[in-house]
Write a protein that holds these residues in place. Structure first.
Motif, PDB file in Angstrom:
ATOM      1  N   ALA A 114      50.451  61.716  44.573  1.00  0.00           N
ATOM      2  CA  ALA A 114      49.048  61.450  44.903  1.00  0.00           C
ATOM      3  C   ALA A 114      48.223  61.227  43.636  1.00  0.00           C
ATOM      4  CB  ALA A 114      48.475  62.608  45.720  1.00  0.00           C
ATOM      5  N   LEU A 115      48.468  62.011  42.608  1.00  0.00           N
ATOM      6  CA  LEU A 115      47.748  61.831  41.344  1.00  0.00           C
ATOM      7  C   LEU A 115      48.072  60.474  40.726  1.00  0.00           C
ATOM      8  CD1 LEU A 115      45.866  62.948  39.131  1.00  0.00           C
ATOM      9  CD2 LEU A 115      47.918  63.931  38.057  1.00  0.00           C
ATOM     10  N   ALA A 116      49.338  60.084  40.765  1.00  0.00           N
ATOM     11  CA  ALA A 116      49.737  58.781  40.222  1.00  0.00           C
ATOM     12  C   ALA A 116      49.006  57.658  40.955  1.00  0.00           C
ATOM     13  CB  ALA A 116      51.249  58.598  40.329  1.00  0.00           C
ATOM     14  N   GLU A 117      48.936  57.757  42.270  1.00  0.00           N
ATOM     15  CA  GLU A 117      48.231  56.728  43.045  1.00  0.00           C
ATOM     16  C   GLU A 117      46.737  56.734  42.716  1.00  0.00           C
ATOM     17  OE1 GLU A 117      47.299  55.596  47.674  1.00  0.00           O
ATOM     18  OE2 GLU A 117      49.160  56.667  47.210  1.00  0.00           O
ATOM     19  N   PHE A 118      46.152  57.913  42.592  1.00  0.00           N
ATOM     20  CA  PHE A 118      44.730  58.022  42.250  1.00  0.00           C
ATOM     21  C   PHE A 118      44.450  57.380  40.894  1.00  0.00           C
ATOM     22  CE2 PHE A 118      41.224  60.567  40.353  1.00  0.00           C
ATOM     23  CZ  PHE A 118      40.210  60.204  41.218  1.00  0.00           C
ATOM     24  N   LEU A 119      45.263  57.699  39.900  1.00  0.00           N
ATOM     25  CA  LEU A 119      45.053  57.136  38.563  1.00  0.00           C
ATOM     26  C   LEU A 119      45.249  55.629  38.546  1.00  0.00           C
ATOM     27  CD1 LEU A 119      46.749  59.891  36.391  1.00  0.00           C
ATOM     28  CD2 LEU A 119      44.295  59.487  36.721  1.00  0.00           C
ATOM     29  N   ASP A 120      46.131  55.126  39.386  1.00  0.00           N
ATOM     30  CA  ASP A 120      46.350  53.680  39.474  1.00  0.00           C
ATOM     31  C   ASP A 120      45.109  52.938  39.968  1.00  0.00           C
ATOM     32  OD1 ASP A 120      48.908  53.808  38.485  1.00  0.00           O
ATOM     33  OD2 ASP A 120      49.882  53.668  40.450  1.00  0.00           O
ATOM     34  N   LEU A 121      44.200  53.641  40.634  1.00  0.00           N
ATOM     35  CA  LEU A 121      42.977  53.003  41.111  1.00  0.00           C
ATOM     36  C   LEU A 121      42.015  52.677  39.970  1.00  0.00           C
ATOM     37  CD1 LEU A 121      42.198  55.187  44.262  1.00  0.00           C
ATOM     38  CD2 LEU A 121      43.369  52.970  44.173  1.00  0.00           C
ATOM     39  N   PHE A 122      42.208  53.317  38.812  1.00  0.00           N
ATOM     40  CA  PHE A 122      41.251  53.177  37.718  1.00  0.00           C
ATOM     41  C   PHE A 122      41.710  52.233  36.631  1.00  0.00           C
ATOM     42  CE2 PHE A 122      40.086  56.869  40.035  1.00  0.00           C
ATOM     43  CZ  PHE A 122      38.724  56.693  40.168  1.00  0.00           C
ATOM     44  N   VAL A 123      42.491  51.251  37.024  1.00  0.00           N
ATOM     45  CA  VAL A 123      42.838  50.105  36.201  1.00  0.00           C
ATOM     46  C   VAL A 123      42.585  48.881  37.077  1.00  0.00           C
ATOM     47  CG1 VAL A 123      44.513  51.334  34.748  1.00  0.00           C
ATOM     48  CG2 VAL A 123      45.289  50.258  36.852  1.00  0.00           C
ATOM     49  N   GLU A 124      42.572  47.717  36.468  1.00  0.00           N
ATOM     50  CA  GLU A 124      42.352  46.494  37.256  1.00  0.00           C
ATOM     51  C   GLU A 124      43.494  46.311  38.240  1.00  0.00           C
ATOM     52  OE1 GLU A 124      38.895  46.096  35.269  1.00  0.00           O
ATOM     53  OE2 GLU A 124      39.512  45.041  37.048  1.00  0.00           O
ATOM     54  N   PRO A 125      43.273  45.897  39.446  1.00  0.00           N
ATOM     55  CA  PRO A 125      42.024  45.414  40.025  1.00  0.00           C
ATOM     56  C   PRO A 125      41.188  46.498  40.691  1.00  0.00           C
ATOM     57  CG  PRO A 125      43.761  45.020  41.587  1.00  0.00           C
ATOM     58  CD  PRO A 125      44.399  45.686  40.369  1.00  0.00           C
ATOM     59  N   GLY A 126      41.638  47.765  40.653  1.00  0.00           N
ATOM     60  CA  GLY A 126      40.923  48.847  41.333  1.00  0.00           C
ATOM     61  C   GLY A 126      39.481  49.004  40.900  1.00  0.00           C
ATOM     62  N   ILE A 127      39.218  48.859  39.615  1.00  0.00           N
ATOM     63  CA  ILE A 127      37.851  49.008  39.120  1.00  0.00           C
ATOM     64  C   ILE A 127      36.956  47.918  39.707  1.00  0.00           C
ATOM     65  CG2 ILE A 127      36.393  48.937  37.055  1.00  0.00           C
ATOM     66  CD1 ILE A 127      38.820  50.203  35.576  1.00  0.00           C
ATOM     67  N   ASP A 128      37.437  46.687  39.707  1.00  0.00           N
ATOM     68  CA  ASP A 128      36.659  45.597  40.309  1.00  0.00           C
ATOM     69  C   ASP A 128      36.416  45.859  41.792  1.00  0.00           C
ATOM     70  OD1 ASP A 128      36.429  44.141  37.961  1.00  0.00           O
ATOM     71  OD2 ASP A 128      38.209  42.925  38.375  1.00  0.00           O
ATOM     72  N   MET A 129      37.431  46.368  42.471  1.00  0.00           N
ATOM     73  CA  MET A 129      37.294  46.651  43.902  1.00  0.00           C
ATOM     74  C   MET A 129      36.206  47.698  44.143  1.00  0.00           C
ATOM     75  SD  MET A 129      41.336  46.659  44.930  1.00  0.00           S
ATOM     76  CE  MET A 129      41.117  46.935  46.693  1.00  0.00           C
ATOM     77  N   MET A 130      36.172  48.744  43.315  1.00  0.00           N
ATOM     78  CA  MET A 130      35.129  49.765  43.458  1.00  0.00           C
ATOM     79  C   MET A 130      33.753  49.165  43.187  1.00  0.00           C
ATOM     80  SD  MET A 130      36.539  53.348  41.963  1.00  0.00           S
ATOM     81  CE  MET A 130      38.036  52.927  41.095  1.00  0.00           C
ATOM     82  N   GLN A 131      33.649  48.372  42.123  1.00  0.00           N
ATOM     83  CA  GLN A 131      32.364  47.757  41.787  1.00  0.00           C
ATOM     84  C   GLN A 131      31.869  46.857  42.913  1.00  0.00           C
ATOM     85  OE1 GLN A 131      33.467  46.006  38.003  1.00  0.00           O
ATOM     86  NE2 GLN A 131      32.536  47.702  36.879  1.00  0.00           N
ATOM     87  N   ASP A 132      32.793  46.224  43.628  1.00  0.00           N
ATOM     88  CA  ASP A 132      32.431  45.340  44.735  1.00  0.00           C
ATOM     89  C   ASP A 132      32.259  46.077  46.053  1.00  0.00           C
ATOM     90  OD1 ASP A 132      32.575  43.237  42.947  1.00  0.00           O
ATOM     91  OD2 ASP A 132      34.598  42.628  43.566  1.00  0.00           O
ATOM     92  N   GLY A 133      32.489  47.413  46.049  1.00  0.00           N
ATOM     93  CA  GLY A 133      32.376  48.188  47.290  1.00  0.00           C
ATOM     94  C   GLY A 133      33.460  47.842  48.285  1.00  0.00           C
ATOM     95  N   ASP A 134      34.632  47.472  47.806  1.00  0.00           N
ATOM     96  CA  ASP A 134      35.738  47.041  48.660  1.00  0.00           C
ATOM     97  C   ASP A 134      36.140  48.142  49.646  1.00  0.00           C
ATOM     98  OD1 ASP A 134      38.637  46.703  49.430  1.00  0.00           O
ATOM     99  OD2 ASP A 134      38.305  44.823  48.352  1.00  0.00           O
ATOM    100  N   PRO A 135      36.111  47.850  50.951  1.00  0.00           N
ATOM    101  CA  PRO A 135      36.459  48.874  51.940  1.00  0.00           C
ATOM    102  C   PRO A 135      37.941  49.275  51.908  1.00  0.00           C
ATOM    103  CG  PRO A 135      36.004  46.773  53.013  1.00  0.00           C
ATOM    104  CD  PRO A 135      35.669  46.600  51.571  1.00  0.00           C
TER     105      PRO A 135
END
Length: 141
Positions: free
Chosen positions: A79-100
């Motif tokens: 779970a931690l590995a998956e969470f940390l994977d969100l904080f590299v591209e494209p996850g950061i762009d997705m958060m900035q765009d409010g991606d559901p």
């Protein structure tokens, strides 16, 4: 732990070895390696060159404190590995765009954490996820 004022340009994680490595941005301030922490190894002989954190899931804490003794369970490591994977591209762009879709992934991580046995590391990660949801999606608690 990066040199004061430096940013991490690259982060790599090995799922099989359970190691996280970070490298500073080009031109980041030099660091003489004088600050050493348990399980944190500066990859430097002279100026700061990066860091390696062995077993990052074992080191999770909500505040600067002694870490929880013992090894984290495998489900938490994943779970931690998956969470940390969100904080590299494209996850950061997705958060900035409010991606559901990313919001759904955060919800799924919260559900996985709820199914794990009590552990302060799990509580810390739950707090981080709730903070991300609040900061990026304006969803409290």
């Amino acid at each position: 732990m990066a040199a004061p004022g430096s940013k991490v340009s690259s982060r790599r994680r090995s799922r099989s070895a359970g190691v996280m490595v970070a490298l500073p941005e080009a031109g980041a301030p030099a660091w003489d390696g004088s600050a050493w922490l348990r399980d944190l190894v500066a990859a430097a002989d002279g100026p700061y060159a990066g860091w390696i954190l062995d077993r990052p899931a074992d080191c999770v804490a909500e505040t600067f404190e002694d870490r929880t003794p013992g090894s984290a369970v495998e489900a938490f490591r994943e779970a931690l590995a998956e969470f940390l994977d969100l904080f590299v591209e494209p996850g950061i762009d997705m958060m900035q765009d409010g991606d559901p879709a990313l919001l759904v992934r955060l919800g799924a991580l919260l559900a996985r954490l709820s199914a794990l046995p009590a552990d302060p590391r799990h509580d810390a990660m739950r707090t981080w996820i709730l903070q991300v949801r609040e900061d990026w999606y304006a969803i409290a608690g």
